[in-house]
Design a protein around this motif. Structure first.
Motif, short mmCIF file in Angstrom:
data_model
loop_
_atom_site.label_atom_id
_atom_site.label_comp_id
_atom_site.label_asym_id
_atom_site.label_seq_id
_atom_site.Cartn_x
_atom_site.Cartn_y
_atom_site.Cartn_z
N ARG A 9 -15.72 -3.10 17.88
CA ARG A 9 -16.67 -3.97 18.60
C ARG A 9 -18.09 -3.41 18.46
NH1 ARG A 9 -15.68 -7.55 22.68
NH2 ARG A 9 -13.58 -6.71 22.93
N GLU A 39 -13.45 -8.82 14.88
CA GLU A 39 -12.10 -9.38 14.96
C GLU A 39 -11.68 -10.00 13.62
OE1 GLU A 39 -12.56 -11.95 18.36
OE2 GLU A 39 -11.35 -10.57 19.59
N ASN A 43 -8.50 -8.84 11.40
CA ASN A 43 -7.49 -9.82 10.96
C ASN A 43 -7.27 -9.71 9.45
OD1 ASN A 43 -6.96 -10.88 13.50
ND2 ASN A 43 -8.57 -12.43 13.34
N SER A 304 -6.94 -0.65 15.45
CA SER A 304 -6.19 -1.92 15.34
C SER A 304 -4.85 -1.75 16.03
CB SER A 304 -5.99 -2.30 13.88
OG SER A 304 -5.17 -3.47 13.78
#
Length: 351
Positions: A9, A39, A43, A304
């Motif tokens: 973040r 994010e 992913n 993660s």
């Protein structure tokens, strides 16, 4: 590089800068207007093959070795010293998934609990006294949750050594590790691969070697007293058909004793260098894992919650640390910059 950013973040905020976006666009070969949010990156890393990042690491190391800029790092002018060691990445009382390892804590008490953790085995090559970089990574992992016998470092080392031979078949290697690897199987595997080894040795690892060493060193009288310590050695100890040489080093001030087993030829002229190279095994802990845990890379942070994503973050940390070490070791770049490592990393990020 680490840049002392402790979460994905935070990365989105720190990298939200026109200069950073422009530079990353240059690296990607296209013009970027913005960077993906953290994010989105995570992913992507969940689906990305770790094998591809391992190939990047191998290609980088191959280029560094082929550059001939680090030839002085070769042991005895011939062998590239590769250190093998393992470390724990993340642990939790919460189940981390089927691939994680686990152990029982406080067995037989009311407070007994299960701890889950990730564990990685790393092979790092010494390029310079200040530079030791990842050359190959092996994750110690269970194939499924219910197993009779968990994966372990010894089995992981066998797999890692086989892959290392496949990736660098012509590289002349001297493997360095702790006493865990001092075994008949390891000695024979190194001989089969035409590698050399220097291993930390503890008297209880293979008692017969120590017994013969204690007897022979009194007879052979190879003892050398130097200002920094006392050296001794015995060559040609037979262990199940393997010829083992033992090197002993005792520090003057702390009176700490270190024993090593090796198949390198040992003489009065090279015993000091051999002992010093054996002690370099601690570089993977002090300048490798500890640096990545405490000096801005946050190796133990769970970047993660997906296992595949976690592995890919680990590889990215190795690549970043490789680049950082080479920059930090370039004395001409930093000789006039009297700043801490963290300040230097922030300067590079700001640039």
């Amino acid at each position: 590089m680490g840049f002392y950013i402790n979460s994905m973040r935070s990365t989105s905020g720190e990298f939200n800068d026109e200069t950073v976006i422009e530079n990353i666009g240059v690296l990607c070969g296209e013009e970027l207007k913005e960077l993906p949010y953290w994010e989105t990156i995570n992913n992507y890393l969940k689906r990305f093959s770790s094998d591809e990042l391992q190939k990047v690491v191998c290609r980088l190391v191959y280029r560094l070795i082929r550059s001939r800029a680090f030839e002085d790092a070769r042991l005895r002018g011939k062998y590239w010293q590769i250190i093998i060691d393992g470390t724990q990445l993340y642990r939790s009382r919460k189940d981390l998934g089927e691939h994680s390892l686990f152990c029982r804590k406080k067995k037989g008490t009311e407070g007994e609990y299960t701890e889950y953790y990730y564990y990685v085995l790393e092979a790092k090559v010494i390029l310079h006294e200040k530079i030791q970089v990842s050359i190959l990574t092996g994750f110690i992992e269970n194939e499924k949750r219910e197993v009779e016998k968990q994966d372990c470092e010894q089995e992981g080392a066998k797999r890692l050594m086989e892959r290392l031979k496949q990736e660098f078949p012509m590289l002349q290697i001297c493997i360095c590790g702790d006493s865990l690897y001092a075994s008949e199987g390891f000695f024979k595997e190194c001989r089969r691969k035409k590698w050399k080894y220097i291993l930390r040795y503890k008297e209880g690892s293979i008692p017969s070697i120590n017994q013969e060493y204690q007897v022979l060193k009194k007879q052979e009288k190879n003892l050398q007293e130097k200002p920094e310590g006392v050296y001794d050695y015995v060559t040609g100890i037979d262990y199940r058909g393997e010829s083992i040489n033992v090197v002993e080093y005792e520090t003057v001030e702390e009176k700490k004793k270190f024993l090593f087993v090796t198949d390198l030829s040992i003489t009065g002229r090279n015993v000091k260098e051999t002992a010093e190279r054996g002690r370099w095994r601690w570089k993977i802990e002090n300048e490798g894992f500890n640096a990545q845990k405490k000096q801005g890379y946050y190796l133990e942070h769970r970047f993660s919650h997906d296992y595949q994503g976690m592995k890919n973050h680990y590889y990215l940390i190795q690549i970043g640390h490789m680049i950082a070490q080479i920059i930090e070791a370039w004395e001409m770049l930093w000789e006039k910059v009297k700043q801490s490592r963290k300040q230097k990393h922030r300067l590079l990020l700001n640039a």
